[in-house]
Design a protein around this motif. Structure first.
Motif, PDB file in Angstrom:
ATOM      1  N   GLU A  26      27.584  -2.530   2.575  1.00  0.00           N
ATOM      2  CA  GLU A  26      28.721  -2.177   1.737  1.00  0.00           C
ATOM      3  C   GLU A  26      29.213  -0.771   2.106  1.00  0.00           C
ATOM      4  OE1 GLU A  26      28.581  -0.754  -2.576  1.00  0.00           O
ATOM      5  OE2 GLU A  26      29.226  -2.838  -2.745  1.00  0.00           O
ATOM      6  N   THR A  27      28.275   0.150   2.245  1.00  0.00           N
ATOM      7  CA  THR A  27      28.586   1.533   2.595  1.00  0.00           C
ATOM      8  C   THR A  27      27.697   1.945   3.760  1.00  0.00           C
ATOM      9  OG1 THR A  27      29.047   1.992   0.260  1.00  0.00           O
ATOM     10  CG2 THR A  27      28.731   3.899   1.705  1.00  0.00           C
ATOM     11  N   THR A  28      28.277   2.604   4.754  1.00  0.00           N
ATOM     12  CA  THR A  28      27.483   3.093   5.880  1.00  0.00           C
ATOM     13  C   THR A  28      27.828   4.547   6.127  1.00  0.00           C
ATOM     14  OG1 THR A  28      27.520   0.894   6.903  1.00  0.00           O
ATOM     15  CG2 THR A  28      26.823   2.733   8.290  1.00  0.00           C
ATOM     16  N   TYR A  29      26.763   5.361   6.179  1.00  0.00           N
ATOM     17  CA  TYR A  29      26.916   6.778   6.479  1.00  0.00           C
ATOM     18  C   TYR A  29      26.361   7.061   7.865  1.00  0.00           C
ATOM     19  CZ  TYR A  29      27.656   7.262   1.457  1.00  0.00           C
ATOM     20  OH  TYR A  29      28.139   7.135   0.172  1.00  0.00           O
ATOM     21  N   TYR A  30      27.124   7.803   8.649  1.00  0.00           N
ATOM     22  CA  TYR A  30      26.708   8.298   9.954  1.00  0.00           C
ATOM     23  C   TYR A  30      26.636   9.811   9.793  1.00  0.00           C
ATOM     24  CZ  TYR A  30      28.263   3.661  11.258  1.00  0.00           C
ATOM     25  OH  TYR A  30      28.425   2.298  11.319  1.00  0.00           O
ATOM     26  N   LEU A  31      25.463  10.367   9.960  1.00  0.00           N
ATOM     27  CA  LEU A  31      25.287  11.795   9.706  1.00  0.00           C
ATOM     28  C   LEU A  31      24.811  12.500  10.969  1.00  0.00           C
ATOM     29  CD1 LEU A  31      23.919  10.068   7.040  1.00  0.00           C
ATOM     30  CD2 LEU A  31      24.434  12.296   6.090  1.00  0.00           C
ATOM     31  N   GLU A  66      33.537   2.661  18.526  1.00  0.00           N
ATOM     32  CA  GLU A  66      33.587   1.261  18.095  1.00  0.00           C
ATOM     33  C   GLU A  66      33.537   1.109  16.576  1.00  0.00           C
ATOM     34  OE1 GLU A  66      34.142  -1.211  20.260  1.00  0.00           O
ATOM     35  OE2 GLU A  66      34.194   0.304  21.855  1.00  0.00           O
ATOM     36  N   ILE A  67      33.356   2.207  15.880  1.00  0.00           N
ATOM     37  CA  ILE A  67      33.249   2.175  14.422  1.00  0.00           C
ATOM     38  C   ILE A  67      34.562   2.642  13.820  1.00  0.00           C
ATOM     39  CG2 ILE A  67      32.001   3.088  12.421  1.00  0.00           C
ATOM     40  CD1 ILE A  67      29.676   3.636  14.502  1.00  0.00           C
ATOM     41  N   ASP A  68      35.141   1.825  12.987  1.00  0.00           N
ATOM     42  CA  ASP A  68      36.375   2.199  12.296  1.00  0.00           C
ATOM     43  C   ASP A  68      36.011   3.006  11.061  1.00  0.00           C
ATOM     44  OD1 ASP A  68      38.116   0.907  14.082  1.00  0.00           O
ATOM     45  OD2 ASP A  68      37.822  -1.018  13.056  1.00  0.00           O
ATOM     46  N   LEU A  69      35.940   4.307  11.236  1.00  0.00           N
ATOM     47  CA  LEU A  69      35.565   5.181  10.126  1.00  0.00           C
ATOM     48  C   LEU A  69      36.706   5.287   9.122  1.00  0.00           C
ATOM     49  CD1 LEU A  69      33.830   8.000  12.180  1.00  0.00           C
ATOM     50  CD2 LEU A  69      32.703   6.379  10.643  1.00  0.00           C
ATOM     51  N   ASN A  91      40.073   8.458  14.652  1.00  0.00           N
ATOM     52  CA  ASN A  91      40.160   7.517  13.532  1.00  0.00           C
ATOM     53  C   ASN A  91      41.374   7.768  12.648  1.00  0.00           C
ATOM     54  OD1 ASN A  91      37.580   5.664  13.266  1.00  0.00           O
ATOM     55  ND2 ASN A  91      36.958   7.608  14.184  1.00  0.00           N
ATOM     56  N   ASN A  92      42.186   8.754  13.034  1.00  0.00           N
ATOM     57  CA  ASN A  92      43.400   9.069  12.303  1.00  0.00           C
ATOM     58  C   ASN A  92      43.130   9.360  10.818  1.00  0.00           C
ATOM     59  OD1 ASN A  92      46.164   9.601  12.353  1.00  0.00           O
ATOM     60  ND2 ASN A  92      46.663   7.535  11.650  1.00  0.00           N
ATOM     61  N   VAL A  93      42.078  10.151  10.571  1.00  0.00           N
ATOM     62  CA  VAL A  93      41.750  10.585   9.214  1.00  0.00           C
ATOM     63  C   VAL A  93      41.626  12.108   9.209  1.00  0.00           C
ATOM     64  CG1 VAL A  93      40.578   8.434   8.558  1.00  0.00           C
ATOM     65  CG2 VAL A  93      39.243  10.312   9.528  1.00  0.00           C
ATOM     66  N   ARG A  94      41.882  12.696   8.076  1.00  0.00           N
ATOM     67  CA  ARG A  94      41.720  14.146   7.983  1.00  0.00           C
ATOM     68  C   ARG A  94      40.278  14.449   7.578  1.00  0.00           C
ATOM     69  NH1 ARG A  94      41.456  16.553   3.190  1.00  0.00           N
ATOM     70  NH2 ARG A  94      41.902  15.339   1.334  1.00  0.00           N
ATOM     71  N   ILE A  95      39.815  15.606   7.998  1.00  0.00           N
ATOM     72  CA  ILE A  95      38.461  16.035   7.647  1.00  0.00           C
ATOM     73  C   ILE A  95      38.471  16.531   6.203  1.00  0.00           C
ATOM     74  CG2 ILE A  95      36.589  17.641   8.171  1.00  0.00           C
ATOM     75  CD1 ILE A  95      37.769  17.775  11.055  1.00  0.00           C
ATOM     76  N   LYS A 115      32.706   2.219   2.157  1.00  0.00           N
ATOM     77  CA  LYS A 115      33.360   2.763   3.348  1.00  0.00           C
ATOM     78  C   LYS A 115      32.358   3.070   4.461  1.00  0.00           C
ATOM     79  CE  LYS A 115      37.145   4.712   0.716  1.00  0.00           C
ATOM     80  NZ  LYS A 115      37.871   5.896   0.318  1.00  0.00           N
ATOM     81  N   LYS A 116      32.897   3.328   5.631  1.00  0.00           N
ATOM     82  CA  LYS A 116      32.137   3.826   6.777  1.00  0.00           C
ATOM     83  C   LYS A 116      32.516   5.286   6.928  1.00  0.00           C
ATOM     84  CE  LYS A 116      31.934  -0.620   8.997  1.00  0.00           C
ATOM     85  NZ  LYS A 116      32.652  -1.525   9.856  1.00  0.00           N
TER      86      LYS A 116
END
Length: 169
Positions: A26-31, A66-69, A91-95, A115-116
């Protein structure tokens, strides 16, 4: 007879044993910890990345391509922001900034549920963040010369979790 075979097959494939079903997180965190910082001025409390650090930051974007964050979080320091930037751009997202003194807060959990998410921190806050998600003291501070550890924590719909660490040098 053919209706009987179809009935048996539909029962078999609709009730696959749990061990054969792949659970979707459901939720994946990459740290990750920030990339190599400039250590030339010991009084600089907010150093930039070195050239090697900038290369590593770009490499993180490649490793995670390959991960759509859905989101990228960082502490508000230059080295963490610079590490996060290439992946956020891909990923076209702001920090977004997070409070390293209030890891895995209720607000953060609610904002990232389902979310990822990439979270960029420091040698101490990254494993502490993982431990906060897992609700256990599993990981110790990262060695000062280690910048290639990727922690992955998956949280499933039923509340179960799994975690792993990969090393990319």
């Amino acid at each position: 007879m053919s209706k009987f075979i179809i009935l048996i097959l539909s029962i078999l494939f609709s009730s696959t044993p749990a061990e054969f079903q792949q659970k979707e997180a459901e939720t994946t965190y990459y740290l990750i910890r920030h990339a190599e910082k400039d250590r030339s001025n010991s009084s600089d409390r907010d150093p930039q990345l070195t050239e090697k650090g900038k290369e590593r930051a770009a490499n993180w974007a490649n490793i995670l391509k390959e991960i759509d964050l859905d989101a990228v979080y960082s502490t508000p320091y230059a080295r963490t922001m610079q590490t996060a930037q290439p992946t956020a751009a891909k990923n076209n997202v702001r920090i977004q900034n997070y409070d390293s003194k209030n890891l895995y807060s209720k607000e953060f959990q609610e904002a990232t549920k389902g979310k990822k998410v990439l979270v960029v921190g420091h040698s101490n806050t990254t494993p502490q963040f993982v431990n906060a998600v897992l609700q256990q003291s599993k990981y110790e501070d990262i060695d000062d010369d280690e910048n290639g550890a990727l922690y992955i924590v998956k949280i499933y719909d039923d509340g179960s979790m799994e975690d792993s660490v990969e090393y990319h040098n």
